[in-house]
Motif scaffolding. Structure first.
Motif, short mmCIF file in Angstrom:
data_model
loop_
_atom_site.label_atom_id
_atom_site.label_comp_id
_atom_site.label_asym_id
_atom_site.label_seq_id
_atom_site.Cartn_x
_atom_site.Cartn_y
_atom_site.Cartn_z
N LEU A 59 0.83 -1.21 0.00
CA LEU A 59 0.00 0.00 0.00
C LEU A 59 0.87 1.26 0.00
N SER A 60 1.99 1.21 0.71
CA SER A 60 2.89 2.37 0.74
C SER A 60 3.45 2.64 -0.65
N GLN A 61 3.75 1.58 -1.38
CA GLN A 61 4.28 1.74 -2.73
C GLN A 61 3.21 2.30 -3.67
N LEU A 62 1.97 1.87 -3.50
CA LEU A 62 0.87 2.38 -4.31
C LEU A 62 0.62 3.86 -4.02
N ALA A 63 0.75 4.23 -2.74
CA ALA A 63 0.58 5.64 -2.37
C ALA A 63 1.69 6.49 -2.96
N LYS A 64 2.92 5.97 -2.93
CA LYS A 64 4.06 6.70 -3.49
C LYS A 64 3.89 6.90 -4.98
N ALA A 65 3.27 5.93 -5.65
CA ALA A 65 3.04 6.03 -7.09
C ALA A 65 1.87 6.94 -7.42
N GLY A 66 1.13 7.40 -6.40
CA GLY A 66 0.02 8.31 -6.61
C GLY A 66 -1.29 7.66 -6.96
N LEU A 67 -1.37 6.32 -6.81
CA LEU A 67 -2.61 5.62 -7.15
C LEU A 67 -3.62 5.63 -6.01
N ILE A 68 -3.13 5.66 -4.77
CA ILE A 68 -4.04 5.68 -3.63
C ILE A 68 -3.61 6.77 -2.65
N GLU A 69 -4.52 7.14 -1.79
CA GLU A 69 -4.26 8.10 -0.72
C GLU A 69 -4.53 7.42 0.60
N ARG A 70 -3.58 7.45 1.51
CA ARG A 70 -3.73 6.80 2.81
C ARG A 70 -4.13 7.85 3.85
N ARG A 71 -5.26 7.61 4.51
CA ARG A 71 -5.77 8.56 5.51
C ARG A 71 -5.76 7.89 6.87
N ARG A 72 -5.18 8.57 7.81
CA ARG A 72 -5.05 8.03 9.15
C ARG A 72 -6.44 7.73 9.73
N ARG A 73 -6.60 6.52 10.21
CA ARG A 73 -7.82 6.02 10.86
C ARG A 73 -8.99 5.80 9.89
N SER A 74 -8.84 6.25 8.66
CA SER A 74 -9.94 6.08 7.70
C SER A 74 -9.67 4.99 6.68
N GLY A 75 -8.40 4.70 6.43
CA GLY A 75 -8.05 3.69 5.45
C GLY A 75 -7.41 4.29 4.21
N SER A 76 -7.39 3.53 3.15
CA SER A 76 -6.78 3.95 1.89
C SER A 76 -7.87 4.10 0.82
N PHE A 77 -7.72 5.12 -0.02
CA PHE A 77 -8.72 5.42 -1.04
C PHE A 77 -8.04 5.67 -2.39
N VAL A 78 -8.74 5.28 -3.46
CA VAL A 78 -8.21 5.50 -4.80
C VAL A 78 -8.19 6.99 -5.09
N ARG A 79 -7.05 7.45 -5.56
CA ARG A 79 -6.90 8.87 -5.88
C ARG A 79 -7.34 9.14 -7.31
N ARG A 80 -7.77 10.35 -7.55
CA ARG A 80 -8.03 10.80 -8.92
C ARG A 80 -6.70 11.28 -9.47
N PRO A 81 -6.19 10.66 -10.54
CA PRO A 81 -4.90 11.08 -11.08
C PRO A 81 -4.93 12.54 -11.50
N GLN A 82 -3.87 13.25 -11.18
CA GLN A 82 -3.77 14.65 -11.60
C GLN A 82 -2.59 14.80 -12.54
N SER A 83 -2.88 15.31 -13.70
CA SER A 83 -1.84 15.50 -14.70
C SER A 83 -1.20 16.86 -14.52
N GLN A 84 0.10 16.92 -14.79
CA GLN A 84 0.82 18.19 -14.78
C GLN A 84 1.33 18.46 -16.18
N ALA A 85 1.06 19.64 -16.70
CA ALA A 85 1.56 20.01 -18.02
C ALA A 85 2.33 21.32 -17.91
#
Length: 247
Positions: A59-85
């Protein structure tokens, strides 16, 4: 003992990779949409028959890759990818999507060769009437629409574009490879999605969007005018600069 430790390490690594692959596939395929709660660590540990440490590492690796967001006491959630241009670059949308770790796809919505209208001449900075190619294209990131491209190409400046279908490849990279541009102009604005744009991007009419408009010239000849429209919650623009001598 060392041999037993090596076997255990290999098993843990195998499970770690399996958890990474399984969760990544669910996210990238769109099965788990942005905001979806990933099973808790103890649930995944039970499912895969491994330690919570192995799950935590994945899960830590997925969070580092920006695929999920880890929230204390709430769990992990899929992130909306944000593009940078980059604001001052002419970038390839395919590269931009792939940088997010998402599969890219492209579709031509419409293609029309016609004589330029008065509005076209303003958009392209044309001095007189000329034939143009009018293209509408959709770029996808995974299962979601990523960007709507609405483009005019001056067929006086790029006559060979008239013979291109643009069904398999987007016009942007094709133009960069065929026409040496000398000047580019970017305009960036917030906009509300009209019905046509909303339908293409699969969002509600009136939803906030980011529009990036660009014109390019080769010497003094207008080449193309394009408008890229992105859903407002999934794109950001970045500019890096240094102080000028007078600052």
């Amino acid at each position: 003992m060392n041999k037993m430790e090596t076997v255990e390490e290999r098993e843990a690594m195998s499970l770690h990779q399996r958890i990474l692959a399984d969760i990544s596939e669910r996210i990238l395929s769109g099965e788990w949409a942005p905001g979806h709660r990933v099973p808790f660590e103890y649930e995944l540990a039970q499912q895969y028959g491994c330690s919570r440490m192995t799950v935590n590492k994945a899960l830590s690796q997925l969070a580092k890759a920006g695929l999920i967001e880890r929230r204390r006491r709430s769990g992990s959630f899929v992130r909306r990818p944000q593009s940078q241009a980059a604001v001052l670059e002419i970038h390839d949308i395919k590269v931009e999507v792939q940088a997010l770790g998402l599969p890219y796809s492209y579709a031509l919505i419409s293609r029309q060769k016609r004589k330029s209208t008065a509005d076209d001449r303003v958009l392209l900075d044309l001095k007189q009437s000329t034939p143009v190619l009018d293209l509408t294209c959709l770029h996808r990131a995974g299962a979601r629409p990523f960007c709507l491209e609405q483009r005019l190409i001056s067929l006086t400046a790029v006559p060979e574009a008239a013979d291109e279908s643009f069904e398999e490849a987007a016009p942007g990279p094709w133009l960069v490879g065929h026409v040496p541009w000398s000047t580019a102009e970017h305009r960036i604005r917030a906009t509300a999605a009209g019905e046509e744009v909303a339908a293409a991007l699969e969002i509600e009419a009136g939803a906030a969007c980011l529009a990036v408009e660009r014109r390019t010239w080769s010497a003094d000849h207008p080449v193309t005018q394009v408008r890229f429209t992105y859903p407002g919650d999934s794109h950001m623009l970045v500019a890096r600069f240094t102080p000028s001598d007078g600052s």
